[in-house]
Design a protein around this motif. Sequence first.
Motif, PDB file in Angstrom:
ATOM      1  N   ARG A  37      13.115  -7.831   3.061  1.00  0.00           N
ATOM      2  CA  ARG A  37      12.594  -7.131   1.886  1.00  0.00           C
ATOM      3  C   ARG A  37      11.147  -7.558   1.599  1.00  0.00           C
ATOM      4  N   GLN A  38      10.850  -8.853   1.718  1.00  0.00           N
ATOM      5  CA  GLN A  38       9.482  -9.325   1.495  1.00  0.00           C
ATOM      6  C   GLN A  38       8.530  -8.731   2.528  1.00  0.00           C
ATOM      7  N   LYS A  39       8.968  -8.687   3.785  1.00  0.00           N
ATOM      8  CA  LYS A  39       8.143  -8.116   4.843  1.00  0.00           C
ATOM      9  C   LYS A  39       7.902  -6.628   4.581  1.00  0.00           C
ATOM     10  N   ALA A  40       8.959  -5.912   4.179  1.00  0.00           N
ATOM     11  CA  ALA A  40       8.828  -4.487   3.870  1.00  0.00           C
ATOM     12  C   ALA A  40       7.863  -4.286   2.701  1.00  0.00           C
TER      13      ALA A  40
ATOM     14  N   ASP B  78       4.249  -4.934   4.036  1.00  0.00           N
ATOM     15  CA  ASP B  78       3.807  -3.825   4.888  1.00  0.00           C
ATOM     16  C   ASP B  78       3.505  -2.577   4.058  1.00  0.00           C
ATOM     17  N   ALA B  79       4.367  -2.278   3.096  1.00  0.00           N
ATOM     18  CA  ALA B  79       4.143  -1.110   2.238  1.00  0.00           C
ATOM     19  C   ALA B  79       2.878  -1.297   1.399  1.00  0.00           C
ATOM     20  N   TYR B  80       2.662  -2.512   0.906  1.00  0.00           N
ATOM     21  CA  TYR B  80       1.471  -2.791   0.100  1.00  0.00           C
ATOM     22  C   TYR B  80       0.196  -2.559   0.923  1.00  0.00           C
ATOM     23  N   LEU B  81       0.223  -2.993   2.175  1.00  0.00           N
ATOM     24  CA  LEU B  81      -0.950  -2.834   3.041  1.00  0.00           C
ATOM     25  C   LEU B  81      -1.199  -1.381   3.411  1.00  0.00           C
ATOM     26  N   THR B  82      -0.151  -0.589   3.498  1.00  0.00           N
ATOM     27  CA  THR B  82      -0.319   0.798   3.945  1.00  0.00           C
ATOM     28  C   THR B  82      -0.483   1.794   2.806  1.00  0.00           C
ATOM     29  N   ASN B  83      -0.142   1.408   1.575  1.00  0.00           N
ATOM     30  CA  ASN B  83      -0.228   2.377   0.480  1.00  0.00           C
ATOM     31  C   ASN B  83      -1.495   2.251  -0.359  1.00  0.00           C
ATOM     32  N   GLY B  84      -2.421   1.451   0.092  1.00  0.00           N
ATOM     33  CA  GLY B  84      -3.674   1.314  -0.646  1.00  0.00           C
ATOM     34  C   GLY B  84      -3.648   0.216  -1.692  1.00  0.00           C
ATOM     35  N   GLY B  85      -2.666  -0.664  -1.640  1.00  0.00           N
ATOM     36  CA  GLY B  85      -2.638  -1.816  -2.547  1.00  0.00           C
ATOM     37  C   GLY B  85      -1.908  -1.585  -3.852  1.00  0.00           C
ATOM     38  N   ASN B  86      -0.898  -0.720  -3.867  1.00  0.00           N
ATOM     39  CA  ASN B  86      -0.111  -0.496  -5.076  1.00  0.00           C
ATOM     40  C   ASN B  86       1.166  -1.325  -4.971  1.00  0.00           C
ATOM     41  N   ALA B  87       1.211  -2.435  -5.726  1.00  0.00           N
ATOM     42  CA  ALA B  87       2.339  -3.374  -5.629  1.00  0.00           C
ATOM     43  C   ALA B  87       3.633  -2.763  -6.145  1.00  0.00           C
ATOM     44  N   THR B  88       3.563  -1.977  -7.219  1.00  0.00           N
ATOM     45  CA  THR B  88       4.770  -1.372  -7.778  1.00  0.00           C
ATOM     46  C   THR B  88       5.401  -0.407  -6.781  1.00  0.00           C
ATOM     47  N   GLU B  89       4.577   0.437  -6.166  1.00  0.00           N
ATOM     48  CA  GLU B  89       5.091   1.371  -5.164  1.00  0.00           C
ATOM     49  C   GLU B  89       5.620   0.624  -3.933  1.00  0.00           C
ATOM     50  N   ALA B  90       4.966  -0.461  -3.574  1.00  0.00           N
ATOM     51  CA  ALA B  90       5.431  -1.261  -2.435  1.00  0.00           C
ATOM     52  C   ALA B  90       6.802  -1.857  -2.731  1.00  0.00           C
ATOM     53  N   ALA B  91       6.999  -2.338  -3.942  1.00  0.00           N
ATOM     54  CA  ALA B  91       8.293  -2.908  -4.327  1.00  0.00           C
ATOM     55  C   ALA B  91       9.374  -1.825  -4.311  1.00  0.00           C
TER      56      ALA B  91
ATOM     57  N   ILE C 211      10.247  -3.492 -12.494  1.00  0.00           N
ATOM     58  CA  ILE C 211       9.685  -3.455 -11.142  1.00  0.00           C
ATOM     59  C   ILE C 211       8.216  -3.870 -11.125  1.00  0.00           C
ATOM     60  N   GLY C 212       7.467  -3.514 -12.164  1.00  0.00           N
ATOM     61  CA  GLY C 212       6.048  -3.880 -12.193  1.00  0.00           C
ATOM     62  C   GLY C 212       5.841  -5.387 -12.233  1.00  0.00           C
ATOM     63  N   ALA C 213       6.581  -6.049 -13.107  1.00  0.00           N
ATOM     64  CA  ALA C 213       6.463  -7.507 -13.228  1.00  0.00           C
ATOM     65  C   ALA C 213       6.959  -8.192 -11.952  1.00  0.00           C
ATOM     66  N   ASN C 214       8.064  -7.690 -11.403  1.00  0.00           N
ATOM     67  CA  ASN C 214       8.598  -8.283 -10.171  1.00  0.00           C
ATOM     68  C   ASN C 214       7.642  -8.064  -9.005  1.00  0.00           C
ATOM     69  N   ALA C 215       7.006  -6.894  -8.960  1.00  0.00           N
ATOM     70  CA  ALA C 215       6.052  -6.605  -7.880  1.00  0.00           C
ATOM     71  C   ALA C 215       4.861  -7.550  -7.966  1.00  0.00           C
ATOM     72  N   ALA C 216       4.356  -7.760  -9.180  1.00  0.00           N
ATOM     73  CA  ALA C 216       3.216  -8.657  -9.352  1.00  0.00           C
ATOM     74  C   ALA C 216       3.576 -10.082  -8.944  1.00  0.00           C
TER      75      ALA C 216
ATOM     76  N   PRO D 109       2.910 -17.104  -2.009  1.00  0.00           N
ATOM     77  CA  PRO D 109       2.021 -17.596  -0.951  1.00  0.00           C
ATOM     78  C   PRO D 109       2.427 -17.159   0.461  1.00  0.00           C
ATOM     79  N   LYS D 110       3.739 -17.069   0.724  1.00  0.00           N
ATOM     80  CA  LYS D 110       4.187 -16.628   2.047  1.00  0.00           C
ATOM     81  C   LYS D 110       3.777 -15.181   2.301  1.00  0.00           C
ATOM     82  N   ILE D 111       3.894 -14.345   1.289  1.00  0.00           N
ATOM     83  CA  ILE D 111       3.516 -12.937   1.428  1.00  0.00           C
ATOM     84  C   ILE D 111       2.006 -12.816   1.580  1.00  0.00           C
ATOM     85  N   GLN D 112       1.251 -13.589   0.818  1.00  0.00           N
ATOM     86  CA  GLN D 112      -0.209 -13.574   0.933  1.00  0.00           C
ATOM     87  C   GLN D 112      -0.641 -13.983   2.343  1.00  0.00           C
ATOM     88  N   ALA D 113      -0.008 -15.022   2.883  1.00  0.00           N
ATOM     89  CA  ALA D 113      -0.359 -15.486   4.227  1.00  0.00           C
ATOM     90  C   ALA D 113      -0.011 -14.427   5.277  1.00  0.00           C
TER      91      ALA D 113
END
Length: 188
Positions: free
Chosen positions: A6-9, A12-25, A35-40, A46-50
């Motif tokens: 789920r974290q990887k998905a 990947d979604a965040y990188l491909t959707n133009g940086g929308n964390a809520t939509e990626a979540a 969902i907005g707070a959880n996405a943020a 740190p693992k996701i950032q790396a």
Amino acid sequence: MKLSKRQKAFADAYLTNGGNATEAARAAGYSPHNIGANAAKTLKNPKIQAYMKRRLQPIERKADLDVDKAIIHLLDIGMGREITARSSTYDNIKKMMLEDTTMKYAPGPKQQVEALELYLKYKGMLRNSSKELEDQQIAKTKADVRKSKAEADIMEAKAKRENNGDGTDAVNVNIVMPNSKEEQKDNE
């Protein structure tokens, strides 16, 4: 440290959707509740950032992009300096370039303001309004948890008070069930 599926998905979604964390979540299957707070929160992991940094490095190298060049370009737009842009259209079926155009233009006032806003956010001088909303959502979630715990404590105390003396809690439940099919249809 490995990411969960789920974290990887999410990353990947965040990188491909133009940086929308809520939509990626949402795309990664996170719960729609807060969902907005959880996405943020997930985005700050740190693992996701790396992981995202590792995914972007080859792309940035190929595009010869680094932070300094990006900031210079952003400031050029913000200051209204002439920008050279390239537009290409490639036909994947025919495997040929249909159009390859280079043009120069001066950014309009809207582009300038947006570029300067981005720069100020990058420098930490401008607070994102969604951050305030995110803080409110987190505070509400904490308040909801406290309220639910308090309600559970109250219900437990009431149940103990209504204890019928043999060690079991007395609970009154009224269930009304229709007797006939006609009554069932009337209730639908």
